[in-house]
Design an enzyme around this catalytic site. Structure first.
Site, PDB file in Angstrom:
ATOM      1  N   ASP A   2       0.853  -1.199   0.000  1.00  4.59           N
ATOM      2  CA  ASP A   2       0.000   0.000   0.000  1.00  4.59           C
ATOM      3  C   ASP A   2       0.882   1.241   0.000  1.00  4.59           C
ATOM      4  O   ASP A   2       1.812   1.345   0.788  1.00  4.59           O
ATOM      5  CB  ASP A   2      -0.946   0.031   1.213  1.00  4.59           C
ATOM      6  CG  ASP A   2      -2.192   0.861   0.931  1.00  4.59           C
ATOM      7  OD1 ASP A   2      -3.290   0.289   0.897  1.00  4.59           O
ATOM      8  OD2 ASP A   2      -2.064   2.093   0.707  1.00  4.59           O
TER       9      ASP A   2
ATOM     10  N   ASP B  57       4.590   2.231  -5.220  1.00  5.16           N
ATOM     11  CA  ASP B  57       3.490   2.612  -6.115  1.00  5.16           C
ATOM     12  C   ASP B  57       3.387   1.561  -7.217  1.00  5.16           C
ATOM     13  O   ASP B  57       4.285   1.440  -8.058  1.00  5.16           O
ATOM     14  CB  ASP B  57       3.801   3.995  -6.709  1.00  5.16           C
ATOM     15  CG  ASP B  57       2.723   4.485  -7.668  1.00  5.16           C
ATOM     16  OD1 ASP B  57       1.824   3.696  -8.033  1.00  5.16           O
ATOM     17  OD2 ASP B  57       2.787   5.663  -8.065  1.00  5.16           O
TER      18      ASP B  57
ATOM     19  N   ASN C 280      -5.699  -4.782  -6.525  1.00  2.00           N
ATOM     20  CA  ASN C 280      -6.836  -4.163  -5.841  1.00  2.00           C
ATOM     21  C   ASN C 280      -6.689  -2.649  -5.650  1.00  2.00           C
ATOM     22  O   ASN C 280      -7.679  -1.948  -5.527  1.00  2.00           O
ATOM     23  CB  ASN C 280      -6.986  -4.872  -4.478  1.00  2.00           C
ATOM     24  CG  ASN C 280      -7.844  -4.111  -3.499  1.00  2.00           C
ATOM     25  OD1 ASN C 280      -9.062  -4.211  -3.534  1.00  2.00           O
ATOM     26  ND2 ASN C 280      -7.222  -3.328  -2.614  1.00  2.00           N
TER      27      ASN C 280
ATOM     28  N   TYR D 144     -13.214   6.478 -14.044  1.00  4.96           N
ATOM     29  CA  TYR D 144     -13.193   5.226 -13.274  1.00  4.96           C
ATOM     30  C   TYR D 144     -13.880   4.096 -14.052  1.00  4.96           C
ATOM     31  O   TYR D 144     -13.364   2.971 -14.121  1.00  4.96           O
ATOM     32  CB  TYR D 144     -13.910   5.488 -11.951  1.00  4.96           C
ATOM     33  CG  TYR D 144     -13.968   4.344 -10.981  1.00  4.96           C
ATOM     34  CD1 TYR D 144     -12.813   3.856 -10.367  1.00  4.96           C
ATOM     35  CD2 TYR D 144     -15.190   3.768 -10.634  1.00  4.96           C
ATOM     36  CE1 TYR D 144     -12.881   2.822  -9.446  1.00  4.96           C
ATOM     37  CE2 TYR D 144     -15.264   2.742  -9.718  1.00  4.96           C
ATOM     38  CZ  TYR D 144     -14.114   2.266  -9.118  1.00  4.96           C
ATOM     39  OH  TYR D 144     -14.182   1.246  -8.210  1.00  4.96           O
TER      40      TYR D 144
ATOM     41  N   LYS E  99     -12.095   0.684 -15.186  1.00  8.86           N
ATOM     42  CA  LYS E  99     -12.577  -0.608 -14.661  1.00  8.86           C
ATOM     43  C   LYS E  99     -13.087  -1.511 -15.787  1.00  8.86           C
ATOM     44  O   LYS E  99     -13.004  -2.747 -15.672  1.00  8.86           O
ATOM     45  CB  LYS E  99     -13.660  -0.378 -13.606  1.00  8.86           C
ATOM     46  CG  LYS E  99     -13.131   0.212 -12.294  1.00  8.86           C
ATOM     47  CD  LYS E  99     -12.059  -0.674 -11.670  1.00  8.86           C
ATOM     48  CE  LYS E  99     -11.847  -0.421 -10.191  1.00  8.86           C
ATOM     49  NZ  LYS E  99     -10.704  -1.186  -9.637  1.00  8.86           N
TER      50      LYS E  99
END
Ligand SMILES: NC(=O)c1ccc[n+]([C@@H]2O[C@H](COP(=O)([O-])OP(=O)(O)OC[C@H]3O[C@@H](n4cnc5c(N)ncnc54)[C@H](O)[C@@H]3O)[C@@H](O)[C@H]2O)c1
Length: 302
Positions: A38, A73, A100, A171, A175
């Site tokens: 993360d 990253d 994710n 987005y 996606k």
């Protein structure tokens, strides 16, 4: 630790919070050694903080599992390559990659800045591609060395990518792109023992707090349908050797429900056997649309 993922090594990107954290804990509970990635960014992707990844790795270790934090990253070559390297150098292997990580910058298209477009497409689409590419190179080398892995990739799409979502043009496009990437990766990587699927989750996280604020645990059973932990069992199974034979598929997962999403396929068709005039093409299109199934509504459309 015994379980569905014992002897496996898993990477989860964006695992410092929300769904990724739930996936990392669930994989560890099934015996996987986990690389908890993360970058620790804010809701809009700005800032960085190594805290979230370390906290989740510590939580896994405190529960008796094995985990290591990675703060890179994933949308950079260096971050993605070092992520795969961390798994292989720390635990000697890599079996499961759960892509994710991501963030939102919602705006109506007329107000959507180029920067908001680039940032969101970058983190989701490139942030899936680069870890996948570096993991694939590792698994291809394993195959060439005569060790066929039971490798698994679980990508993260969204209902926005499947049906579209008002105010989320960047987005939704990213996606939807992840679905295309999943199909190609599944077709290309099967020969290296790699199965690739995607989930479209829904859960209450900091990303969706406003949308799901009203949802509460059922008073009778205590079941919280919007808890991120509800999505993780399917991710764990797809990330385990038990999902042999399942590849190139997309699942929606929310609460206690799992749905196989069935994608684009030819509907009503007409063939003139010659070039249409525009007027004829329009007439044919209207006739075919009258026979076709109505599309799913776009989220948020009036
Ligand atoms: N929550 C939902 O209902 C929902 C619905 C559909 C899809 N999703 C998808 O699920 C995934 C997880 O979302 P969430 O709801 O848990 O959000 P979240 O904000 O709680 O978690 C996302 C994590 O990704 C990390 N991250 C962002 N950019 C990164 C980068 N470049 N490198 C490494 N880490 C990075 C963030 O720091 C954060 O901890 C996202 O891809 C999201 O689009 C969520």
């Amino acid at each position: 630790m015994s379980g569905l993922c014992s002897e496996r090594v898993a990477i989860v990107t964006g695992a410092g919070r929300g769904l990724g954290r739930a996936h990392a804990l669930a994989l560890a509970a099934e015996g996987a050694k986990v690389v908890v990635n993360d970058l620790g960014v804010g809701l809009d992707g700005t800032g960085t903080e190594t805290g979230p990844a370390r906290l989740v790795a510590d939580e896994i270790v405190a529960r008796g599992g094995q985990a290591i934090a990675h703060g890179g990253d994933i949308a950079t070559t260096e971050g993605a390559a070092s992520l795969i390297r961390t798994a292989v150098e720390t635990y000697g292997r890599l079996d499961t990659l759960v892509n994710n990580a991501g963030f939102l910058r919602d705006r109506m298209l007329v107000n959507l800045d180029e920067d908001d477009w680039d940032a969101v497409v970058r983190v989701h689409l490139k942030g899936h591609f680069l870890p996948l590419k570096h993991a694939a190179a590792h698994w291809r080398a394993e195959t060439k060395a005569g060790r066929i892995p039971a490798a698994r990739v679980v990508n993260t799409s969204s209902g926005a990518g499947l049906s579209g979502s008002v105010g989320q043009g960047n987005y939704s496009a990213a996606k939807a792109g992840i679905i295309g990437l999943t199909l190609v990766a599944a077709a290309e990587m099967g020969r290296y023992g790699v199965l690739v699927n995607a989930v479209a989750p829904a859960a209450r996280t900091r990303m969706t707090e406003a949308t799901f604020a009203e949802t509460m645990a059922a008073p009778d059973t205590g079941f919280d349908a919007m808890a991120p932990e509800n999505v993780s069992p399917l991710v764990v199974w797809l990330g385990s050797a038990a999902s042999a034979g399942v590849t190139g598929r997309v699942f929606e997962a929310e609460g206690g429900r799992i749905t196989v999403m069935e994608g684009w396929r030819p509907g009503p068709t007409a063939d003139k056997g010659a070039r249409w005039s525009p007027a004829e093409a329009g007439e044919a299109a209207l006739k075919l649309l009258a026979e076709a199934t109505a599309p799913e509504p776009v989220y948020g459309a009036q």
